[in-house]
Design an enzyme around this catalytic site. Structure first.
Site, short mmCIF file in Angstrom:
data_model
loop_
_atom_site.label_atom_id
_atom_site.label_comp_id
_atom_site.label_asym_id
_atom_site.label_seq_id
_atom_site.Cartn_x
_atom_site.Cartn_y
_atom_site.Cartn_z
N ASN A 21 0.95 -1.07 0.03
CA ASN A 21 -0.05 0.26 -0.04
C ASN A 21 0.82 1.24 -0.17
O ASN A 21 0.47 2.20 -0.78
CB ASN A 21 -0.92 0.04 1.00
CG ASN A 21 -2.28 -0.83 0.83
OD1 ASN A 21 -2.98 -0.55 0.22
ND2 ASN A 21 -2.39 -1.98 1.56
N ARG A 72 3.66 0.34 25.95
CA ARG A 72 3.11 1.05 24.86
C ARG A 72 3.23 2.63 24.91
O ARG A 72 3.62 3.29 23.96
CB ARG A 72 1.60 0.76 24.61
CG ARG A 72 0.89 1.20 23.44
CD ARG A 72 -0.59 0.93 23.51
NE ARG A 72 -0.73 -0.59 23.72
CZ ARG A 72 -0.53 -1.46 22.57
NH1 ARG A 72 0.14 -1.34 21.68
NH2 ARG A 72 -0.79 -2.56 23.08
N MET A 97 0.67 -2.57 12.06
CA MET A 97 -0.02 -3.63 12.57
C MET A 97 0.11 -3.61 14.14
O MET A 97 0.10 -4.28 14.82
CB MET A 97 0.61 -4.97 12.12
CG MET A 97 0.41 -5.30 10.77
SD MET A 97 -1.24 -5.15 10.18
CE MET A 97 -2.05 -6.69 10.83
N LEU A 100 -2.15 1.62 18.47
CA LEU A 100 -1.79 2.65 19.21
C LEU A 100 -2.63 3.29 20.33
O LEU A 100 -3.78 2.99 20.46
CB LEU A 100 -1.91 3.86 18.06
CG LEU A 100 -0.87 3.75 16.66
CD1 LEU A 100 -1.26 4.62 15.57
CD2 LEU A 100 0.58 4.15 17.05
N ASN A 114 -6.09 4.97 8.52
CA ASN A 114 -5.82 3.79 8.25
C ASN A 114 -6.54 3.17 7.00
O ASN A 114 -7.81 3.43 6.89
CB ASN A 114 -6.40 3.17 9.54
CG ASN A 114 -5.81 1.60 9.76
OD1 ASN A 114 -4.96 1.19 9.42
ND2 ASN A 114 -6.91 0.77 10.16
N HIS A 116 -7.97 -0.85 6.45
CA HIS A 116 -8.31 -2.12 7.18
C HIS A 116 -8.81 -2.91 6.17
O HIS A 116 -9.79 -2.71 5.34
CB HIS A 116 -9.07 -2.03 8.31
CG HIS A 116 -9.41 -3.31 9.08
ND1 HIS A 116 -8.62 -3.98 10.09
CD2 HIS A 116 -10.51 -3.96 8.99
CE1 HIS A 116 -9.16 -4.77 10.22
NE2 HIS A 116 -10.20 -5.14 9.99
N GLU A 150 -10.74 3.25 19.76
CA GLU A 150 -11.03 1.92 19.75
C GLU A 150 -10.64 1.17 18.37
O GLU A 150 -10.55 1.72 17.43
CB GLU A 150 -12.58 1.89 19.54
CG GLU A 150 -13.09 0.52 20.06
CD GLU A 150 -14.77 0.45 19.84
OE1 GLU A 150 -15.32 -0.47 19.42
OE2 GLU A 150 -15.42 1.44 19.92
N LEU A 151 -9.99 -0.14 18.73
CA LEU A 151 -9.55 -0.74 17.57
C LEU A 151 -10.38 -0.68 16.35
O LEU A 151 -11.62 -1.16 16.38
CB LEU A 151 -9.15 -2.20 17.91
CG LEU A 151 -8.40 -2.87 16.83
CD1 LEU A 151 -6.97 -2.62 16.81
CD2 LEU A 151 -8.36 -4.84 17.40
N ASP A 152 -9.55 -0.41 15.15
CA ASP A 152 -10.36 -0.76 13.67
C ASP A 152 -11.73 0.10 13.63
O ASP A 152 -12.59 -0.54 13.41
CB ASP A 152 -10.49 -2.11 13.17
CG ASP A 152 -9.22 -2.53 13.08
OD1 ASP A 152 -8.06 -2.01 12.74
OD2 ASP A 152 -8.75 -3.71 13.36
C1 GAR Z 1 -2.85 -4.76 4.12
O1 GAR Z 1 -4.10 -5.69 3.59
C2 GAR Z 1 -3.77 -3.74 4.91
O2 GAR Z 1 -5.00 -3.44 5.05
C3 GAR Z 1 -3.69 -4.54 6.50
O3 GAR Z 1 -2.31 -5.17 6.36
C4 GAR Z 1 -2.16 -5.38 4.83
C5 GAR Z 1 -0.75 -4.85 4.74
O4 GAR Z 1 -0.21 -4.88 3.44
N1 GAR Z 1 -3.67 -3.80 7.55
C6 GAR Z 1 -4.28 -4.12 8.64
O5 GAR Z 1 -4.67 -5.12 8.89
C7 GAR Z 1 -4.29 -2.97 9.80
N2 GAR Z 1 -5.22 -3.82 10.74
P1 GAR Z 1 0.91 -4.21 2.76
O6 GAR Z 1 2.07 -3.90 3.77
O7 GAR Z 1 1.36 -5.00 1.63
O8 GAR Z 1 0.34 -2.82 2.39
#
Ligand code: GAR
Length: 217
Positions: A21, A72, A97, A100, A114, A116, A150-152
């Site tokens: 990404n 943290r 990942m 925070l 973010n 997700h 809150e998470l996600d």
């Molecule tokens: C992606 O699918 C992103 O949506 C996810 O991790 C992957 C990273 O891929 N993010 C999460 O799960 C956050 N909760 P990338 O490193 O190739 O971008």
């Protein structure tokens, strides 16, 4: 920052791993000449493959090894010090990942974005593709949202939809979702550079100029 100022929108990108990404964000920013700059890429994982890509592409990048922190708050404090060096307009969590803490999220509220890999509020947390398959949903996808403590969770800016087929495996479905992620996140980041995403005091998101916050493959 106003839409008509000469100031470039500054992004800091946070990653933890592969960084696909992040790559899409940087490549699109450069090829489409956004009024923006990627000020830095920061990883919480020194071994993140995305860091190598950033280095090879002359992007200012660094890491803060989160495994070396016992709590943290200390990590969040050091991350915040690193981020503040760049005074970013937005901080893009592109496969970051690490959870925070509340104070960190509050400090940057409205600037933290973010991606997700699910259609939130469905499937927050991990193993989103496996859970989508097991639950039998026929639609899955990704969400780009402002981060709240809150998470996600947090106000949604855009979502990308994909089909789920009966023969899908986690690998196949995650590839399909990644393809839509690579459309949604750069589009949202572009709108941000143009000041076209508004988060109001009631946490409602408006997207200006009739941009569509729904994406399909
Ligand atoms: C992606 O699918 C992103 O949506 C996810 O991790 C992957 C990273 O891929 N993010 C999460 O799960 C956050 N909760 P990338 O490193 O190739 O971008």
């Amino acid at each position: 920052m106003t839409k008509y100022s000469n100031k470039k929108c500054r992004f800091v990108i946070l990653i933890s791993g592969r960084g696909s990404n992040m790559q899409e964000l940087i490549k699109t920013c450069n090829s489409d000449n956004w009024p923006a700059e990627i000020s830095a890429v920061i990883s919480n994982n020194p071994k993140a493959a995305g860091l190598d890509w950033a280095n090879n592409n002359y992007i200012n990048s660094t890491y803060l090894d989160s495994s070396k922190y016992s709590n943290r708050d200390d990590f969040d404090r050091d991350l915040s010090i690193e981020i503040d060096k760049y005074s970013p307009d937005y901080i893009l969590l592109a496969g970051f990942m690490r959870i925070l803490g509340c104070s960190f999220v509050r400090k940057y509220y409205g600037k933290l974005i973010n991606i997700h890999p699910s259609l939130l509020p469905a499937f927050p947390g991990l193993d989103t593709h496996g859970r989508a398959i097991s639950s039998g949903v026929r639609i899955h996808g990704c969400t780009v949202h402002f981060v709240s403590p809150e998470l996600d969770s947090g106000p949604i800016i855009a979502q990308g939809y994909v089909n789920v087929f009966s023969k899908d495996t986690v690998e196949i479905l995650s590839e399909r979702v990644l393809e839509i992620e690579h459309k949604v996140f750069p589009s949202v980041a572009h709108w941000l550079t143009l000041n076209e995403v508004i988060l109001d005091k009631d946490d409602k998101v408006s997207i200006l100029n009739n941009h569509n916050g729904l994406f399909y493959l």
